[in-house]
Design an enzyme around this catalytic site. Sequence first.
Site, mmCIF file in Angstrom:
data_model
loop_
_atom_site.group_PDB
_atom_site.id
_atom_site.type_symbol
_atom_site.label_atom_id
_atom_site.label_comp_id
_atom_site.label_asym_id
_atom_site.label_seq_id
_atom_site.Cartn_x
_atom_site.Cartn_y
_atom_site.Cartn_z
ATOM 1 C CE1 TYR A 49 -4.036 -1.030 -0.231
ATOM 2 C CE2 TYR A 49 -3.301 -2.963 0.984
ATOM 3 C CZ TYR A 49 -4.292 -2.470 0.390
ATOM 4 O OH TYR A 49 -5.368 -3.283 0.046
ATOM 5 C CG HIS A 100 -14.245 0.222 -1.883
ATOM 6 N ND1 HIS A 100 -14.061 -0.516 -2.928
ATOM 7 C CD2 HIS A 100 -15.184 -0.511 -0.987
ATOM 8 C CE1 HIS A 100 -15.219 -1.188 -3.009
ATOM 9 N NE2 HIS A 100 -15.947 -1.363 -2.136
#
Length: 233
Positions: A49, A100
């Site tokens: 990420y 999300h």
Amino acid sequence: MLSGAGISAESGVPTFRDDKNGLWARFDPYELSSTQGWRDNPQRVWGWYLWRHYLVADVAPNAGHRAIAAWQDHAEVSVITQNVDDLHERAGSRPVHHLHGSLFEFRCARCAKPYTGELPAMAEPALEVQPPVCGCGGLIRPDIVWFGEQLPDEPWRRAVEATESADVVVVVGTSAIVYPAAGLAELALSRGAAVVEVNPEVTPLSASATLSIRETASQALPGLLQRLPALLN
């Protein structure tokens, strides 16, 4: 307006399916985007990420993002996105409801306190990176909705409210298979709203959509607001 990965892919943000970076190609998305994956190897998930965070920071909004922002100057348009980037915001859209989560927000995995500290620099992708540590001792994680987690209440509530009151719902760049977000188009149709799909590929939504436009977001969205009345009639 409901947007998915396709609109960001045009700006150079790869989807899981299209990501050809050698470090990550051998991993199943579940290993990198689930609560189980985080428990098993938080360093790997954080590395993934963090790389995505910097990748997105280096790309720019495209004509599709800019067109959506321009629509908000001329009509009451709510922007709901399944994407975790900030390209809608950088194009000028306000507000944007992220179903999300966001690559640009972080929180403690233990106490949920937001994290605003510095992030490690990442000149090159690294398979494993140690996450920062919160004052409580918990690890800092991206504020992303992973497999096994519920959508955040406020963005989801705003998405449902916008859908229930909409005359037209434009669904752009989404596969229409990820629920519950995919159910928004179904909700709109059940309430009599027009649903316009913008996607170069056929999706499960195509058969029921009021109108399907087989173009990319950057091709279809500029000028679409002005053409919609004629197209829907």
